[in-house]
Design an enzyme around this catalytic site. Sequence first.
Site, PDB file in Angstrom:
ATOM      1  N   HIS A 217      -0.294  -9.161  -1.050  1.00 22.66           N
ATOM      2  CA  HIS A 217       0.759  -8.201  -1.337  1.00 22.66           C
ATOM      3  C   HIS A 217       1.313  -8.378  -2.742  1.00 22.66           C
ATOM      4  CE1 HIS A 217       3.006  -4.708  -0.264  1.00 22.66           C
ATOM      5  NE2 HIS A 217       3.956  -5.209  -1.016  1.00 22.66           N
ATOM      6  N   TYR A 221       1.801  -5.784  -6.657  1.00 22.05           N
ATOM      7  CA  TYR A 221       2.795  -5.708  -7.746  1.00 22.05           C
ATOM      8  C   TYR A 221       2.176  -6.132  -9.076  1.00 22.05           C
ATOM      9  CZ  TYR A 221       5.662  -4.545  -3.912  1.00 22.05           C
ATOM     10  OH  TYR A 221       6.137  -3.893  -2.801  1.00 22.05           O
ATOM     11  N   HIS A 371      -1.427   5.814   2.271  1.00 23.73           N
ATOM     12  CA  HIS A 371      -0.335   5.154   1.529  1.00 23.73           C
ATOM     13  C   HIS A 371      -0.848   4.569   0.222  1.00 23.73           C
ATOM     14  CE1 HIS A 371       2.520   2.039   0.349  1.00 23.73           C
ATOM     15  NE2 HIS A 371       1.662   1.092   0.676  1.00 23.73           N
ATOM     16  N   PHE A 372      -1.936   3.810   0.309  1.00 26.72           N
ATOM     17  CA  PHE A 372      -2.222   3.062  -0.916  1.00 26.72           C
ATOM     18  C   PHE A 372      -2.948   3.877  -1.983  1.00 26.72           C
ATOM     19  CE2 PHE A 372      -5.745   0.964   1.672  1.00 26.72           C
ATOM     20  CZ  PHE A 372      -6.824   1.372   0.911  1.00 26.72           C
ATOM     21  N   HIS A 373      -3.480   5.048  -1.623  1.00 26.65           N
ATOM     22  CA  HIS A 373      -3.998   5.877  -2.711  1.00 26.65           C
ATOM     23  C   HIS A 373      -2.859   6.562  -3.470  1.00 26.65           C
ATOM     24  CE1 HIS A 373      -7.932   5.061  -0.954  1.00 26.65           C
ATOM     25  NE2 HIS A 373      -8.397   5.377  -2.143  1.00 26.65           N
ATOM     26  N   ARG A 434      -9.055   3.514  10.067  1.00 27.23           N
ATOM     27  CA  ARG A 434      -9.510   3.298   8.692  1.00 27.23           C
ATOM     28  C   ARG A 434     -10.814   2.499   8.751  1.00 27.23           C
ATOM     29  NH1 ARG A 434      -5.847  -1.539   5.918  1.00 27.23           N
ATOM     30  NH2 ARG A 434      -7.275  -1.125   4.212  1.00 27.23           N
ATOM     31  N   ARG A 435     -11.463   2.313   7.605  1.00 29.72           N
ATOM     32  CA  ARG A 435     -12.630   1.445   7.463  1.00 29.72           C
ATOM     33  C   ARG A 435     -13.677   1.664   8.566  1.00 29.72           C
ATOM     34  NH1 ARG A 435      -9.706  -4.286   5.781  1.00 29.72           N
ATOM     35  NH2 ARG A 435      -9.811  -3.868   3.573  1.00 29.72           N
TER      36      ARG A 435
HETATM   37 FE1  HAS Z   1       1.992  -1.083   0.190  1.00 28.56          FE
HETATM   38  C1  HAS Z   1      -0.230  -1.894   2.708  1.00 28.56           C
HETATM   39  C2  HAS Z   1       4.616  -1.776   2.269  1.00 28.56           C
HETATM   40  C3  HAS Z   1       4.213  -0.597  -2.414  1.00 28.56           C
HETATM   41  C4  HAS Z   1      -0.620  -1.025  -2.033  1.00 28.56           C
HETATM   42  N1  HAS Z   1      -0.030  -1.360   0.317  1.00 28.56           N
HETATM   43  C5  HAS Z   1      -0.745  -1.653   1.452  1.00 28.56           C
HETATM   44  C6  HAS Z   1      -2.141  -1.719   1.119  1.00 28.56           C
HETATM   45  C7  HAS Z   1      -2.244  -1.505  -0.221  1.00 28.56           C
HETATM   46  C8  HAS Z   1      -0.915  -1.282  -0.714  1.00 28.56           C
HETATM   47  C9  HAS Z   1      -3.521  -1.519  -1.061  1.00 28.56           C
HETATM   48  O1  HAS Z   1       5.070  -3.234   4.918  1.00 28.56           O
HETATM   49  C10 HAS Z   1      -3.280  -1.914   2.117  1.00 28.56           C
HETATM   50  C11 HAS Z   1      -3.810  -3.306   2.161  1.00 28.56           C
HETATM   51  C12 HAS Z   1      -4.971  -3.362   3.119  1.00 28.56           C
HETATM   52  O2  HAS Z   1      -6.082  -3.056   2.684  1.00 28.56           O
HETATM   53  O3  HAS Z   1      -4.757  -3.638   4.286  1.00 28.56           O
HETATM   54  N2  HAS Z   1       4.028  -1.122   0.000  1.00 28.56           N
HETATM   55  C13 HAS Z   1       4.924  -1.383   0.971  1.00 28.56           C
HETATM   56  C14 HAS Z   1       6.284  -1.248   0.455  1.00 28.56           C
HETATM   57  C15 HAS Z   1       6.158  -0.917  -0.869  1.00 28.56           C
HETATM   58  C16 HAS Z   1       4.745  -0.853  -1.147  1.00 28.56           C
HETATM   59  C17 HAS Z   1       7.560  -1.420   1.202  1.00 28.56           C
HETATM   60  N3  HAS Z   1       1.837  -0.834  -1.816  1.00 28.56           N
HETATM   61  C18 HAS Z   1       2.869  -0.677  -2.705  1.00 28.56           C
HETATM   62  C19 HAS Z   1       2.350  -0.585  -4.046  1.00 28.56           C
HETATM   63  C20 HAS Z   1       0.986  -0.706  -3.939  1.00 28.56           C
HETATM   64  C21 HAS Z   1       0.682  -0.869  -2.539  1.00 28.56           C
HETATM   65  C22 HAS Z   1       3.198  -0.412  -5.275  1.00 28.56           C
HETATM   66  C23 HAS Z   1      -0.076  -0.692  -4.983  1.00 28.56           C
HETATM   67  C24 HAS Z   1       0.144  -0.644  -6.254  1.00 28.56           C
HETATM   68  N4  HAS Z   1       2.166  -1.686   2.115  1.00 28.56           N
HETATM   69  C25 HAS Z   1       3.330  -1.971   2.758  1.00 28.56           C
HETATM   70  C26 HAS Z   1       3.031  -2.536   4.085  1.00 28.56           C
HETATM   71  C27 HAS Z   1       1.642  -2.578   4.213  1.00 28.56           C
HETATM   72  C28 HAS Z   1       1.133  -2.037   2.955  1.00 28.56           C
HETATM   73  C29 HAS Z   1       3.971  -2.982   5.116  1.00 28.56           C
HETATM   74  C30 HAS Z   1       0.824  -3.135   5.383  1.00 28.56           C
HETATM   75  C31 HAS Z   1       0.627  -2.112   6.426  1.00 28.56           C
HETATM   76  C32 HAS Z   1      -0.359  -2.533   7.480  1.00 28.56           C
HETATM   77  O4  HAS Z   1      -0.016  -2.389   8.644  1.00 28.56           O
HETATM   78  O5  HAS Z   1      -1.477  -2.977   7.193  1.00 28.56           O
HETATM   79  C33 HAS Z   1       7.321  -0.718  -1.842  1.00 28.56           C
HETATM   80  O6  HAS Z   1       7.169  -1.563  -2.957  1.00 28.56           O
HETATM   81  C34 HAS Z   1       7.459   0.712  -2.279  1.00 28.56           C
HETATM   82  C35 HAS Z   1       8.712   0.955  -3.074  1.00 28.56           C
HETATM   83  C36 HAS Z   1       8.621   2.233  -3.830  1.00 28.56           C
HETATM   84  C37 HAS Z   1       9.558   3.168  -3.927  1.00 28.56           C
HETATM   85  C38 HAS Z   1       9.273   4.445  -4.687  1.00 28.56           C
HETATM   86  C39 HAS Z   1      10.030   4.530  -5.996  1.00 28.56           C
HETATM   87  C40 HAS Z   1       9.652   5.798  -6.691  1.00 28.56           C
HETATM   88  C41 HAS Z   1       9.469   5.914  -8.053  1.00 28.56           C
HETATM   89  C42 HAS Z   1       9.073   7.252  -8.585  1.00 28.56           C
HETATM   90  C43 HAS Z   1      10.258   8.003  -9.137  1.00 28.56           C
HETATM   91  C44 HAS Z   1       9.840   9.313  -9.712  1.00 28.56           C
HETATM   92  C45 HAS Z   1      10.379   9.869 -10.824  1.00 28.56           C
HETATM   93  C46 HAS Z   1       9.832  11.170 -11.323  1.00 28.56           C
HETATM   94  C47 HAS Z   1      11.473   9.250 -11.592  1.00 28.56           C
HETATM   95  C48 HAS Z   1      10.870   3.012  -3.271  1.00 28.56           C
HETATM   96  C49 HAS Z   1       9.696   4.800  -8.992  1.00 28.56           C
HETATM   97  C50 HAS Z   1      10.835  12.291 -11.125  1.00 28.56           C
HETATM   98  C51 HAS Z   1      10.456  13.441 -11.961  1.00 28.56           C
HETATM   99  C52 HAS Z   1      10.053  14.644 -11.509  1.00 28.56           C
HETATM  100  C53 HAS Z   1       9.718  15.696 -12.472  1.00 28.56           C
HETATM  101  C54 HAS Z   1       9.950  14.945 -10.037  1.00 28.56           C
END
Ligand code: HAS
Length: 558
Positions: A217, A221, A371-373, A434-435
């Site tokens: 995990h 990051y 999610h992860f894409h 998946r997979r």
């Molecule tokens: Fe995740 C599984 C929870 C972030 C990647 N994640 C995965 C896997 C991958 C992955 C690859 O709790 C699968 C692994 C596998 O193969 O089994 N993930 C989270 C949480 C976050 C999170 C809580 N993940 C990421 C990021 C990844 C990533 C970043 C890759 C870079 N994830 C999980 C959990 C699993 C999981 C469980 C396991 C599930 C299972 O059962 O297997 C947080 O860090 C996310 C926080 C993000 C936000 C969004 C902020 C939004 C922003 C955009 C703002 C937009 C603007 C534009 C300003 C709160 C910053 C506005 C302008 C306009 C014009 C509209």
Amino acid sequence: MQVSKSLKRLIYWELGIPISLLVIGIYHGLIQTVYRAGLLQDVSFLKINYYQGLTLHGVINAVVLTTFFAVAFGHATMTYFLKREPNKKLSWISFALMTTGTVLAAWAMLAGKASALYTFYPPLKGHPLFYLGAALLIVGSWIPLYDWAKMYIAWKKENRDTKTPLAVLGTLINFIIWFVCTLAVAYEVLVLLLPWSMGLADVNVTLARTLFWFFGHALVYFWLLPAYIMFYVMLPKVAGGKLYSDLAGRVALFLFLLFSVPVGVHHQFSDPGIRQGVKFFHGMLTYAVAIPSFITAFTLAASLEYAGRTRGSKGWFGWMFKLPYLDKSRYLFAYFISGLILFIFGGLTGIVNASYSLNNVVHNTAWLPGHFHMTVAGPVFLAIIGMSTYLYSTMSGKKVFLPKINVIIPYLWMIGVLIFSTGLMWGGLIGEPRRTNMGLTYLNSKSNLFHPEWIPTTTLALLGGIIMFIAGMMFIVVFFGTMVRKKTAEGLLDLPVSEAYHDEKRIAIFDRFKPWLVAMAVIIVIAYVPAIMDANKNNGQSAPRFAPENPIPETLTK
Ligand code: HAS
């Protein structure tokens, strides 16, 4: 700024090698969607087995590309902001180790001897050279941290009261996270997996998985932070505005240092060997690691609003329509904003995953790649490819090939990912795994396992996959097309740097690593000692064994 030829060459190779491999990585992504939609009903295509292709896809795109890029981008940012170059010998040794590791792992995967997926934990078993390759890639990527730390200390001596540049802080924090988390996977690979794959020892599956996710995990990051550095340091400038708050960026980065590692058990909510209390604690810390991303969302939105208002926007949301979406000369904006839009959904789905009860619904279903894409193939991938074109073109003094195409690539990719992930997540919610090579069974009308309700979901994912493939190939043409162009200007290392709207005065705690490192160590110990103890006790020896190629326990097939 002018930099040495050696550094330029190093960065070009560190970008060029993984981007060449990306052709294989992207192709296997497309083929995945074809199998899953039932258009391919075989175990292999063009002599590459389904799991072999999936392993190539994951390892190349999510491990090799991201690691090489993080090192190349780190060299660029550290050099640019500290005004000194990394040690040449060490940098080339690091490059040689990473490349050798990649070649070994690539051989094992292409030879069909390591179809263990990008998570490579047991019971799936790979060839020893696959694990050795992974270890060399990791060790090679450690070396720059040692060198950059020395550069930083030398800079700090001369600039005691100056705030550490945000990009430098981000790069150091990212590689500290990387160093800490890879210690666990290095142990897993060298002590558990290598002897096991050579047939010298048995393996504790629960322990290996726990060590993998200690790394796995934090790894996400490690992928994300180079993109965050670009969003804080460069996005406001290319949008025509200012960074709303410099301090917000520092707080977010230090929070990542604290919370990126001790959350890995949220990937093991379904592992019976780990007790509830540990899962609860990791679940809570997972919510904590979302906070720096919420801070980032608000800070970037405020920065973009400022940019829009500077360009004369009116009303509450008018700023959204005044941003340079299709400005060819500011093409980085297109890459950044498309990634950020995807990340709104990627982040929200991550929070769903983090919830213990909701995780029971989505775990191991197609929801997860959905999610992860929208995370790793969203802001991370788009920032990587946009910045690769930018770094190469500015450092070589060559104009970007097909600039009009270049600026639409990220939007096309974004549309592809949105369609693709919608298909996957919809499918996941109605049980699509998946997979799984679904062309053999669930999407094969001749099979008694046929699930017609997954036809629309996999067709949607296929459509998204085709669009992503086209956008990916367009990027390959633009990147390599730029490489073969003639030089028209002096090649310089020149990064866009935003001014801060609120440039808060220096606060010592946000300019020192020690207190944060101590806090990081304490939280990791509290979160992981009980998890490792559980994994050691409940080693799953009595669980039935599976061979990767056969879904039936080995005991029943002997
Ligand atoms: Fe995740 C599984 C929870 C972030 C990647 N994640 C995965 C896997 C991958 C992955 C690859 O709790 C699968 C692994 C596998 O193969 O089994 N993930 C989270 C949480 C976050 C999170 C809580 N993940 C990421 C990021 C990844 C990533 C970043 C890759 C870079 N994830 C999980 C959990 C699993 C999981 C469980 C396991 C599930 C299972 O059962 O297997 C947080 O860090 C996310 C926080 C993000 C936000 C969004 C902020 C939004 C922003 C955009 C703002 C937009 C603007 C534009 C300003 C709160 C910053 C506005 C302008 C306009 C014009 C509209």
